[in-house]
Design a protein around this motif. Structure first.
Motif, PDB file in Angstrom:
ATOM      1  N   ILE A 174      -2.231  -1.448   6.615  1.00  0.00           N
ATOM      2  CA  ILE A 174      -2.084  -1.989   5.259  1.00  0.00           C
ATOM      3  C   ILE A 174      -2.453  -3.472   5.235  1.00  0.00           C
ATOM      4  O   ILE A 174      -3.173  -3.940   4.356  1.00  0.00           O
ATOM      5  N   SER A 175      -1.956  -4.200   6.213  1.00  0.00           N
ATOM      6  CA  SER A 175      -2.286  -5.632   6.305  1.00  0.00           C
ATOM      7  C   SER A 175      -3.782  -5.847   6.293  1.00  0.00           C
ATOM      8  O   SER A 175      -4.287  -6.734   5.599  1.00  0.00           O
ATOM      9  N   GLU A 176      -4.482  -5.066   7.102  1.00  0.00           N
ATOM     10  CA  GLU A 176      -5.931  -5.239   7.211  1.00  0.00           C
ATOM     11  C   GLU A 176      -6.621  -5.035   5.869  1.00  0.00           C
ATOM     12  O   GLU A 176      -7.465  -5.826   5.456  1.00  0.00           O
ATOM     13  N   LEU A 177      -6.241  -3.941   5.184  1.00  0.00           N
ATOM     14  CA  LEU A 177      -6.894  -3.645   3.907  1.00  0.00           C
ATOM     15  C   LEU A 177      -6.524  -4.675   2.847  1.00  0.00           C
ATOM     16  O   LEU A 177      -7.368  -5.142   2.073  1.00  0.00           O
ATOM     17  N   ALA A 178      -5.238  -5.058   2.818  1.00  0.00           N
ATOM     18  CA  ALA A 178      -4.786  -6.011   1.815  1.00  0.00           C
ATOM     19  C   ALA A 178      -5.435  -7.378   2.055  1.00  0.00           C
ATOM     20  O   ALA A 178      -5.835  -8.064   1.120  1.00  0.00           O
ATOM     21  N   ARG A 179      -5.558  -7.728   3.314  1.00  0.00           N
ATOM     22  CA  ARG A 179      -6.178  -9.006   3.643  1.00  0.00           C
ATOM     23  C   ARG A 179      -7.651  -9.023   3.225  1.00  0.00           C
ATOM     24  O   ARG A 179      -8.162 -10.023   2.739  1.00  0.00           O
TER      25      ARG A 179
ATOM     26  N   GLY B 285       2.581  13.761   4.637  1.00  0.00           N
ATOM     27  CA  GLY B 285       1.722  12.645   5.030  1.00  0.00           C
ATOM     28  C   GLY B 285       1.867  11.463   4.103  1.00  0.00           C
ATOM     29  O   GLY B 285       2.562  11.522   3.079  1.00  0.00           O
ATOM     30  N   LEU B 286       1.210  10.387   4.520  1.00  0.00           N
ATOM     31  CA  LEU B 286       1.208   9.172   3.716  1.00  0.00           C
ATOM     32  C   LEU B 286      -0.245   8.826   3.410  1.00  0.00           C
ATOM     33  O   LEU B 286      -1.083   8.798   4.312  1.00  0.00           O
ATOM     34  N   ARG B 287      -0.511   8.631   2.127  1.00  0.00           N
ATOM     35  CA  ARG B 287      -1.867   8.210   1.773  1.00  0.00           C
ATOM     36  C   ARG B 287      -1.859   6.739   1.393  1.00  0.00           C
ATOM     37  O   ARG B 287      -0.985   6.273   0.673  1.00  0.00           O
ATOM     38  N   LEU B 288      -2.860   6.063   1.894  1.00  0.00           N
ATOM     39  CA  LEU B 288      -2.983   4.628   1.664  1.00  0.00           C
ATOM     40  C   LEU B 288      -4.253   4.398   0.862  1.00  0.00           C
ATOM     41  O   LEU B 288      -5.317   4.869   1.252  1.00  0.00           O
ATOM     42  N   LEU B 289      -4.123   3.750  -0.284  1.00  0.00           N
ATOM     43  CA  LEU B 289      -5.296   3.453  -1.100  1.00  0.00           C
ATOM     44  C   LEU B 289      -5.484   1.955  -1.221  1.00  0.00           C
ATOM     45  O   LEU B 289      -4.515   1.221  -1.364  1.00  0.00           O
ATOM     46  N   SER B 290      -6.718   1.544  -1.159  1.00  0.00           N
ATOM     47  CA  SER B 290      -7.025   0.125  -1.352  1.00  0.00           C
ATOM     48  C   SER B 290      -8.154   0.063  -2.365  1.00  0.00           C
ATOM     49  O   SER B 290      -9.242   0.577  -2.122  1.00  0.00           O
ATOM     50  N   ILE B 291      -7.849  -0.513  -3.528  1.00  0.00           N
ATOM     51  CA  ILE B 291      -8.819  -0.472  -4.619  1.00  0.00           C
ATOM     52  C   ILE B 291      -9.056  -1.867  -5.173  1.00  0.00           C
ATOM     53  O   ILE B 291      -8.104  -2.609  -5.429  1.00  0.00           O
ATOM     54  N   ASP B 292     -10.315  -2.216  -5.299  1.00  0.00           N
ATOM     55  CA  ASP B 292     -10.607  -3.503  -5.942  1.00  0.00           C
ATOM     56  C   ASP B 292     -11.925  -3.406  -6.682  1.00  0.00           C
ATOM     57  O   ASP B 292     -12.700  -2.479  -6.476  1.00  0.00           O
ATOM     58  N   SER B 293     -12.145  -4.351  -7.609  1.00  0.00           N
ATOM     59  CA  SER B 293     -13.452  -4.375  -8.271  1.00  0.00           C
ATOM     60  C   SER B 293     -14.168  -5.670  -7.918  1.00  0.00           C
ATOM     61  O   SER B 293     -14.727  -6.354  -8.756  1.00  0.00           O
TER      62      SER B 293
ATOM     63  N   ILE C  65      -8.888  -7.398   0.720  1.00  0.00           N
ATOM     64  CA  ILE C  65      -8.900  -7.588  -0.738  1.00  0.00           C
ATOM     65  C   ILE C  65      -8.741  -9.072  -1.055  1.00  0.00           C
ATOM     66  O   ILE C  65      -9.521  -9.664  -1.799  1.00  0.00           O
ATOM     67  N   PHE C  66      -7.708  -9.652  -0.440  1.00  0.00           N
ATOM     68  CA  PHE C  66      -7.406 -11.062  -0.676  1.00  0.00           C
ATOM     69  C   PHE C  66      -8.590 -11.962  -0.316  1.00  0.00           C
ATOM     70  O   PHE C  66      -8.964 -12.855  -1.067  1.00  0.00           O
ATOM     71  N   LEU C  67      -9.231 -11.678   0.838  1.00  0.00           N
ATOM     72  CA  LEU C  67     -10.308 -12.547   1.318  1.00  0.00           C
ATOM     73  C   LEU C  67     -11.632 -12.318   0.598  1.00  0.00           C
ATOM     74  O   LEU C  67     -12.343 -13.253   0.270  1.00  0.00           O
ATOM     75  N   TYR C  68     -11.979 -11.051   0.382  1.00  0.00           N
ATOM     76  CA  TYR C  68     -13.351 -10.763  -0.056  1.00  0.00           C
ATOM     77  C   TYR C  68     -13.465 -10.335  -1.517  1.00  0.00           C
ATOM     78  O   TYR C  68     -14.508 -10.494  -2.112  1.00  0.00           O
ATOM     79  N   ALA C  69     -12.393  -9.746  -2.053  1.00  0.00           N
ATOM     80  CA  ALA C  69     -12.505  -9.266  -3.427  1.00  0.00           C
ATOM     81  C   ALA C  69     -11.751 -10.171  -4.396  1.00  0.00           C
ATOM     82  O   ALA C  69     -11.912 -10.062  -5.601  1.00  0.00           O
TER      83      ALA C  69
ATOM     84  N   ILE D  97      -2.549  -7.126  -5.274  1.00  0.00           N
ATOM     85  CA  ILE D  97      -2.841  -8.161  -4.270  1.00  0.00           C
ATOM     86  C   ILE D  97      -3.584  -9.304  -4.953  1.00  0.00           C
ATOM     87  O   ILE D  97      -4.720  -9.137  -5.400  1.00  0.00           O
ATOM     88  N   ILE D  98      -2.901 -10.425  -5.061  1.00  0.00           N
ATOM     89  CA  ILE D  98      -3.543 -11.586  -5.673  1.00  0.00           C
ATOM     90  C   ILE D  98      -3.504 -12.776  -4.720  1.00  0.00           C
ATOM     91  O   ILE D  98      -4.476 -13.463  -4.530  1.00  0.00           O
ATOM     92  N   ASN D  99      -2.345 -12.960  -4.091  1.00  0.00           N
ATOM     93  CA  ASN D  99      -2.292 -14.033  -3.092  1.00  0.00           C
ATOM     94  C   ASN D  99      -1.776 -13.493  -1.766  1.00  0.00           C
ATOM     95  O   ASN D  99      -1.440 -12.313  -1.645  1.00  0.00           O
ATOM     96  N   GLU D 100      -1.730 -14.364  -0.766  1.00  0.00           N
ATOM     97  CA  GLU D 100      -1.440 -13.890   0.581  1.00  0.00           C
ATOM     98  C   GLU D 100      -0.053 -13.253   0.685  1.00  0.00           C
ATOM     99  O   GLU D 100       0.155 -12.335   1.476  1.00  0.00           O
ATOM    100  N   TRP D 101       0.913 -13.733  -0.127  1.00  0.00           N
ATOM    101  CA  TRP D 101       2.269 -13.182  -0.031  1.00  0.00           C
ATOM    102  C   TRP D 101       2.317 -11.726  -0.457  1.00  0.00           C
ATOM    103  O   TRP D 101       3.177 -10.979  -0.030  1.00  0.00           O
ATOM    104  N   ASP D 102       1.373 -11.327  -1.311  1.00  0.00           N
ATOM    105  CA  ASP D 102       1.358  -9.931  -1.747  1.00  0.00           C
ATOM    106  C   ASP D 102       1.080  -8.981  -0.579  1.00  0.00           C
ATOM    107  O   ASP D 102       1.417  -7.804  -0.629  1.00  0.00           O
ATOM    108  N   ILE D 103       0.429  -9.525   0.448  1.00  0.00           N
ATOM    109  CA  ILE D 103       0.179  -8.694   1.626  1.00  0.00           C
ATOM    110  C   ILE D 103       1.515  -8.240   2.212  1.00  0.00           C
ATOM    111  O   ILE D 103       1.688  -7.086   2.599  1.00  0.00           O
TER     112      ILE D 103
END
Ligand SMILES: Nc1ncnc2c1ncn2[C@@H]1O[C@H](COP(=O)(O)OP(=O)(O)O)[C@@H](O)[C@H]1O
Ligand SMILES: [Mg+2]
Lengths: 133, 339
Positions: free
Chosen positions: A43-48, A71-79, A50-54, A9-15
């Motif tokens: 997913i949108s919420e987490l990706a957004r 099941g489906l696992r969703l991971l959202s990782i940023d530094s 990342i885009f907005l705050y990280a 996730i770098i820009n909004e389109w990556d969402i």
């Protein structure tokens, strides 16, 4: 791991790409259309976030097979900058979108399992699972 | 059949009926179904999905792919409403919890600040105190002491609700801890002023009136820290006058000194004390006029003090459409005619 795929996730389109990935996997696992729409909203919420705050980070989707359950696992990782007060952030009505029900508490409610780790200056790591019923 | 399946079959029935006769009856059934679904926490996207599935089943040809796909957008939009709906459910739950907590706190406060209206020979005393919200920011307290006197404290925190109530508990505690020999009106106020000045944040002010009625010589001595002025009823002339009193609010200036006032009380005379919730009772036309308040008291003057305060409260409550804007406290001390 070959049953895990990630989107940077770098820009909004990556969402959109992250949503697409999530939807494909959810469909493949047999989630119905309603659950697909819910998972992609999460997913949108987490990706957004990342885009907005990280600034940048990644969203990963993993297929889970455990004790005969799928099941489906969703991971959202940023530094990014991380979150100082997790308890506050997980409170309903705190998010800037207060009242829209979105944000992290909304994601948590939607998923069957939700874990968040974050330290200021080190980044944020969110893992959530949705089981197929 | 679980609830979802029942919902689906009911929805199918209603939809079939409606498509057959477009009746108001079917629409009404639809409304009833939604109530039921909301009660069971069914989010809106579920309903959209049910609708789509049933349509696809009933009209495999006419409800074509394009039409079906259009529902993906509707579903996506409804999922967001579903998020808001779930948050609303949760906030409702939290609100209920808070309400319960407040009710418990209000009870604790009642016990903590509770005071008994004394029964003294030759005197007739009535008191009422009603909070605008759960917690009362007004406070009154009676103390009887051995040299045949009754003391009365009445205080009002500027502000309402929980912060005001917490503040009042502190006042009560500070007052209880004052030594017996420091309980003259001026000393009580000077002591409490220091407590408040040290312990309460700058935005919180407290007004207080403290008076002692000496039953042997019927002298009422008192002091006021910026409190709503009390009234005096002269039985002989059947007139009201204000109880003069000047003094700074508690908590403003550390070394404030308070002045002591005295008033001789004749048979049938009344001392009337109140919080500003009484004088600031607001009707559509604005604050009630002082004359209206006096008229209300006069109208009930033949009754016992407790009945007077209760009746005045009832009338003012009604005048305000049962919505108190501020905590309401009214106290009457009367020297009996035959004493
Ligand atoms: N990945 C992240 N990195 C840093 N801070 C974050 C991250 N995700 C969320 N936050 C912080 O948590 C807050 C709440 O997030 P969220 O619940 O999504 O609501 P909203 O984004 O509407 O404010 C954000 O305002 C932000 O300060
Ligand atoms: Mg957000």
């Amino acid at each position: 791991m070959d049953n895990q795929s990630c989107v940077k996730i770098i820009n909004e389109w990556d969402i959109v790409s992250a949503r697409q990935l999530g939807r494909n996997v959810a469909k493949e696992l047999g989630f119905g259309t309603v659950d697909q729409a819910r998972i992609t909203t999460a997913i949108s919420e987490l990706a957004r976030n990342i885009f907005l705050y990280a600034g940048q980070g990644q969203i990963c989707i993993e297929k889970l097979y455990e004790n005969g359950k799928t099941g489906l696992r969703l991971l959202s990782i940023d530094s990014g900058p991380g979150i100082k007060d997790l308890r506050q952030v997980m409170e309903d009505g705190y998010s800037t979108s207060g009242g829209l029900g979105a944000g992290l508490p909304g994601v948590k409610r939607l998923m069957d399992d939700f874990q968040i780790d974050s330290s200021p200056g080190e980044g944020t790591d969110i893992r959530a699972i949705k089981w197929l019923r | 059949m679980d609830f979802r399946q029942k919902l689906e079959s009911k929805y199918r029935e209603i939809l079939t009926n409606y498509l057959a006769d477009r009746s108001e009856q079917a629409l009404y059934q639809g409304q009833k179904l939604s109530r039921n679904a909301i009660e069971r926490n069914i989010p809106p996207e579920e309903i959209v999905s049910i609708h789509r599935n049933i349509m696809a089943e009933m009209f495999p040809e006419k409800f074509n792919d394009k039409m079906q796909e259009s529902f993906d957008i509707l579903l996506e939009v409804m999922v967001a409403y579903g998020f808001a709906y779930r948050e609303h459910q949760n906030l409702k739950h939290i609100q209920q919890e808070l309400r319960t907590e407040m009710e418990i706190a209000a009870n604790v406060q009642k016990t903590l600040l509770g005071t008994e209206v004394p029964c003294k020979k030759g005197m007739d005393i009535g008191a009422i105190s009603v909070p605008a919200k759960h917690m009362n920011g007004d406070y009154f307290n009676f103390v009887e002491d051995e040299n045949n006197s009754v003391s009365i404290a009445i205080a009002d925190v500027i502000g309402k609700g929980l912060p005001a109530a917490l503040c009042m508990s502190m006042i009560k505690y500070a007052m209880d801890s004052l030594p017996e020999n420091r309980k003259t009106p001026t000393l009580v106020l000077e002591n409490l002023n220091r407590v408040v000045e040290q312990n309460v944040d700058l935005t919180m002010f407290i007004t207080m009136f403290y008076g002692t009625y000496h039953i042997d010589d019927h002298i009422f001595s008192y002091a006021s820290a910026g409190h709503e002025p009390g009234l005096f009823y002269h039985a002989e002339t059947q007139t009201f006058s204000e109880l003069p009193a000047k003094g700074l609010l508690l908590g403003i200036e550390k070394n404030t000194k308070y002045r002591k006032y005295e008033k001789e009380v004749m048979p049938g005379d009344m001392i009337i004390l109140m919080s500003d919730g009484v004088t600031e009772s607001r009707t559509k036309e604005g604050f009630i006029e002082r004359e209206e308040l006096l008229a209300l008291i006069e109208k009930n003057i033949h009754l016992k003090a407790q009945n007077i305060v209760q009746n005045v409260y009832k009338e003012l409550e009604k005048l305000q459409d049962f919505q108190l804007r501020d905590d309401f406290t009214l106290i009457i001390l009367r020297r009996n005619v035959l004493s």
